[in-house]
Design an enzyme around this catalytic site. Structure first.
Site, PDB file in Angstrom:
ATOM      1  N   ALA A  46     -16.059  -1.939  -2.487  1.00 49.64           N
ATOM      2  CA  ALA A  46     -15.230  -1.001  -3.081  1.00 49.64           C
ATOM      3  C   ALA A  46     -14.192  -1.965  -3.967  1.00 49.64           C
ATOM      4  O   ALA A  46     -14.392  -2.997  -3.876  1.00 49.64           O
ATOM      5  CB  ALA A  46     -14.319  -0.146  -2.314  1.00 49.64           C
ATOM      6  N   LYS A  47     -13.299  -1.231  -4.579  1.00 51.08           N
ATOM      7  CA  LYS A  47     -12.132  -2.132  -5.560  1.00 51.08           C
ATOM      8  C   LYS A  47     -10.953  -1.335  -5.202  1.00 51.08           C
ATOM      9  O   LYS A  47     -10.888  -0.015  -5.147  1.00 51.08           O
ATOM     10  CB  LYS A  47     -12.630  -2.189  -6.878  1.00 51.08           C
TER      11      LYS A  47
END
Length: 811
Positions: A46-47
């Site tokens: 994810a970011k």
């Protein structure tokens, strides 16, 4: 009380954004890139991003950092507050949280822009909260792999650059080439990247403060100066030794109203302007005719002509941004994220440029973090069991730095090679790619609009203009192919197969293999690691569309397809061959390498299909490899001695041509084998079922192929073009049927006349079945004389062959 539904298997970088006006757009772009990077790592990445709103221009550096760190800590604590934990092997839920998903104890964070030095801070919070991963929670800390020190992200992107130039006939390590850079020597990706070739002529670069121009640099002196800057604390372009800059160049401030252009700079830019604003100068630099643009900075500098600046979402660079069609560099290397929009990349490549995407070029960073976490989970268990002290653990971790780097860079090498082979053949296989995109859309996994992939109509239009899919589009598709297969394998039972489960070893440096082999094979993430390794290996070796094509034509499940692939891969010794071809980098034309690899890939793909079709009851991977591998080598040896004169002559001519290009030893005869011959696994199966020797089976099979003109017929079958699912199925079925009938006929004749010489057996059989043989040969003649070929023609012809074999069976 907090109620939440959480992402499963999370890992990713947390970015300290300075784009307060559009940081959401920035992070969204990173999220999209991360989704396709997930193909090469075990968890689903994810970011995250945050903006420190209380910062102001009057703050000193210490206060600035204190505020940013406070925001970072708040973010990290918030993540851990809603994350499950492992305590003595049992899942514990976070307090005051109602979880709407299943157990989810895996959470790690990685360094990103602005937070590269924060890993120890995150790990301190992890220890404070008793998170089970300890200092594996945040990679790259004081007891981890320092990405900047390793230069791993830059090195991974450089693998891409080297491949692009290798295909253009240029060796970046020995041949001089010109480059323009985005960034400065203080940056991880830019600084490390500018030290990866001493042959580079860096003619210009820019960061947020300065523009550096050196129209005709002396490579050795310039390299030494870049190295000095990289190793110093003051590494901006204003610190560059001006005495080393060639005539007409200099370092200019981006705050200047105008910059005067010397004749040398005018020549570099290809313009007659005597002065330009700093912004206009940067735009001209981006459009200069150089070999390489290396992006190691922050910002989006290239869009497509059809995009507006507002769509890009990077207001700071609106005034200097250029379109993909305006780029004149031969290669664009994306060490940094978001340097080009996807549409900009596509436009650039369709006009002859060479680039991948940021998520391909800079994947080494996230891959390195993934290796670090997997290794720490392994050796931390040894510490907990008293087999290692903490001091020994840290020393062992540090000692494997170079080994981890090699593993990561090999992943980059293999993935970019797969993209090149796909690009090499996409024009002839465009219908496969079209069907693959349709298939992903039907599953609800792909939105072509969101990924900027062409519609079927647009694909047809490109084909009409002599184009196909651009390389950045193939980058998206290879990632989707890997992610899909990885998920299917993770949900299957393939990890229970001992032979396939050996893939878990490939993630870990050899230093751990002997000492901790059992621990590796019982790793907490064993299932996920095996799925990731096999998915990447399959797609890298067989291609983007291979899994879909095999499922489409066999109806097999993911684990069945991959087991058959692993069997075929090792029977044909694909890994040995790959290493052999790689040893010819920069000594053999890249096109020749890809042609040879494509030949082996076809054989492995056919072998995979053969094992799927002929081992429906279950595949013993280890047993089949042990049985087929040595005997297939004998088939290949016998084939060269038993071919008819014309085919042997063709083989020898091809062998001579390959030898002139550098192929030698055991691979020469194998690669020279005529393409219309079957792979040989069927001949081994003839021996399995008849009990005859490999020599006898090879002679019988090849003689029948020659006498019945089956070689020519097989070539015609392979050449049929397919446009849809049914045609693809039909073609594969016809090829299967031809091989199967030739194999059955060989077994029948060997069993009916076990003591007779092969030529006499065939001669007697031809005489006994003259009417049926004549009917078959007449059918082949009609196919050969036909003005065109269609599926009905082959179906009828193959029925005649089936009848001929059936008559023999009842004799």
């Amino acid at each position: 009380m907090c109620t939440c539904a959480r992402l499963k298997w999370r890992a990713g970088g947390l970015r300290w954004s300075d784009r307060i006006e559009d940081y959401r757009t920035e992070v969204l772009g990173l999220v999209k890139a991360q989704q396709v990077k997930n193909a090469v790592i075990v968890p689903s990445g994810a970011k995250g991003g945050f903006v420190a709103k209380r910062l102001h221009s009057g703050m000193d550096r210490a206060a600035f950092m204190e505020e940013g760190i406070a925001c970072y800590k708040l973010f990290i604590r918030g993540l851990l507050d809603i994350t499950d934990n492992l305590v003595e092997g049992d899942i514990t839920k976070p307090e005051n949280v109602v979880c709407l998903d299943g157990d989810d104890p895996y959470l790690v964070v990685a360094a990103d822009k602005g937070t590269a030095t924060f890993s120890d801070i995150a790990n301190g919070i992890s220890e404070e909260k008793g998170h089970w991963l300890g200092d594996a929670f945040a990679s790259g800390g004081s007891q981890g792999y320092d990405h900047k020190g390793m230069g791993i992200t830059a090195k991974g992107a450089w693998v891409s650059v080297q491949r692009h130039f290798r295909e253009l006939g240029l060796n970046t390590q020995t041949d001089a080439f010109t480059a323009i850079g985005i960034g400065d020597m203080g940056g991880d990706v830019f600084g490390n990247g500018m030290l990866l070739s001493e042959s580079m002529k860096l003619v210009a670069a820019f960061n947020h403060l300065h523009i550096f121009i050196d129209p005709d640099p002396e490579p050795a002196a310039a390299y030494a100066e870049r190295k000095r800057l990289f190793e110093s604390t003051a590494s901006g372009w204003s610190e560059y030794n001006k005495a080393l800059i060639s005539r007409g160049g200099g370092v200019y401030s981006r705050t200047d109203k105008y910059i005067s252009l010397s004749p040398e700079v005018q020549a570099l830019l290809g313009c007659t302007d005597t002065r330009l604003t700093p912004t206009a100068l940067i735009s001209r630099l981006l459009c200069s005719e150089v070999d390489l643009i290396w992006n190691g900075g922050i910002g989006t500098y290239v869009k497509s002509s059809g995009e507006s600046h507002s769509e890009v979402g990077d207001k700071a660079n609106d005034a200097l941004r250029v379109n993909g069609e305006q780029l004149r560099c031969r290669v664009f290397g994306e060490g940094g994220n978001l340097g080009m929009t996807q549409k900009g990349r596509i436009e650039y490549c369709l006009r002859g440029g060479a680039c991948n995407t940021d998520f391909i070029d800079n994947a080494a960073g996230v891959d390195c973090s993934d290796h670090e976490v997997n290794i720490k989970i392994l050796i931390d268990e040894q510490v907990a069991q008293g087999n290692l002290t903490s001091k020994q653990r840290n020393a062992l971790l540090a000692s494997m730095t170079d080994d981890v780097s090699r593993l990561v860079l090999d992943n980059n090498y293999r993935q970019t090679q797969s993209l090149s082979i796909a690009e090499f053949s996409v024009h002839t296989r465009i219908n496969e790619y079209r069907r693959f995109m349709d298939y992903l859309e039907e599953l609800g996994r792909l939105d072509r609009g969101l990924e900027f992939l062409p519609t079927d109509a647009q694909v047809a239009d490109r084909v009409g203009r002599g184009q196909a899919l651009a390389r950045p589009e193939l980058c998206v598709l290879i990632s989707y192919a890997k992610v899909q297969l990885k998920e299917l394998l993770a949900g299957s039972n393939i990890a229970a197969d001992p032979y396939c489960a050996e893939a878990v070893m490939d993630v870990f440096p050899e230093a751990l293999h002997e000492r901790y082999a059992d621990a590796i094979k019982s790793h907490k993430l064993k299932r996920e690691i095996i799925a990731t390794q096999l998915a990447n290996d399959f797609v890298n070796n067989l291609g983007i569309t291979a899994y879909h094509r095999l499922v489409e034509t066999t109806g097999s499940h993911a684990d069945e397809v991959v087991k058959a692939y692993v069997t075929s891969r090792d029977v044909f010794r694909f890994e040995d061959f790959h290493r052999y071809i790689a040893s010819h980098d920069d000594r053999m034309p890249a096109k020749t390498q890809y042609e040879l690899l494509a030949t082996m890939i076809r054989r492995v793909r056919r072998g995979t299909r053969w094992f799927l079709k002929n081992r429906r009851g279950g595949l013993d991977v280890a047993g089949e490899v042990e049985n087929f591998r040595p005997r297939l080598a004998e088939v290949q040896k016998q084939t060269g001695e038993l071919l008819p004169d014309q085919q042997r002559e063709e083989w020898q001519q091809r062998a001579a041509a390959l030898e002139a290009q550098g192929i030698d030893g055991e691979w020469l005869d194998l690669m020279a084998m005529p393409e219309n011959l079957f792979s040989g696994v069927g001949i081994v199966e003839i021996s399995n079922q008849s009990g005859a020797s490999i020599a006898e089976c090879t002679q019988m099979f090849l003689s029948l192929m020659h006498e019945l003109n089956l070689n020519w017929f097989a070539t015609q079958l392979s050449a049929i073009k397919v446009d849809n699912y049914w045609q693809a199925n039909a073609r594969e079925s016809y090829i299967d049927d031809l091989e199967s009938q030739a194999r059955k006929l060989s077994i029948l004749l060997l069993n009916h006349h076990p003591d007779a010489a092969i030529p006499q057996t065939i001669s007697a059989w031809l005489s006994e079945n003259e009417p049926m043989v004549a009917r078959w040969m007449a059918m082949v003649k009609r196919v050969e004389s036909s003005s065109g070929t269609d599926y009905a023609m082959f179906a009828v012809a193959l029925r005649e062959l089936y009848d001929l074999v059936q008559v023999t069976a009842f004799q």
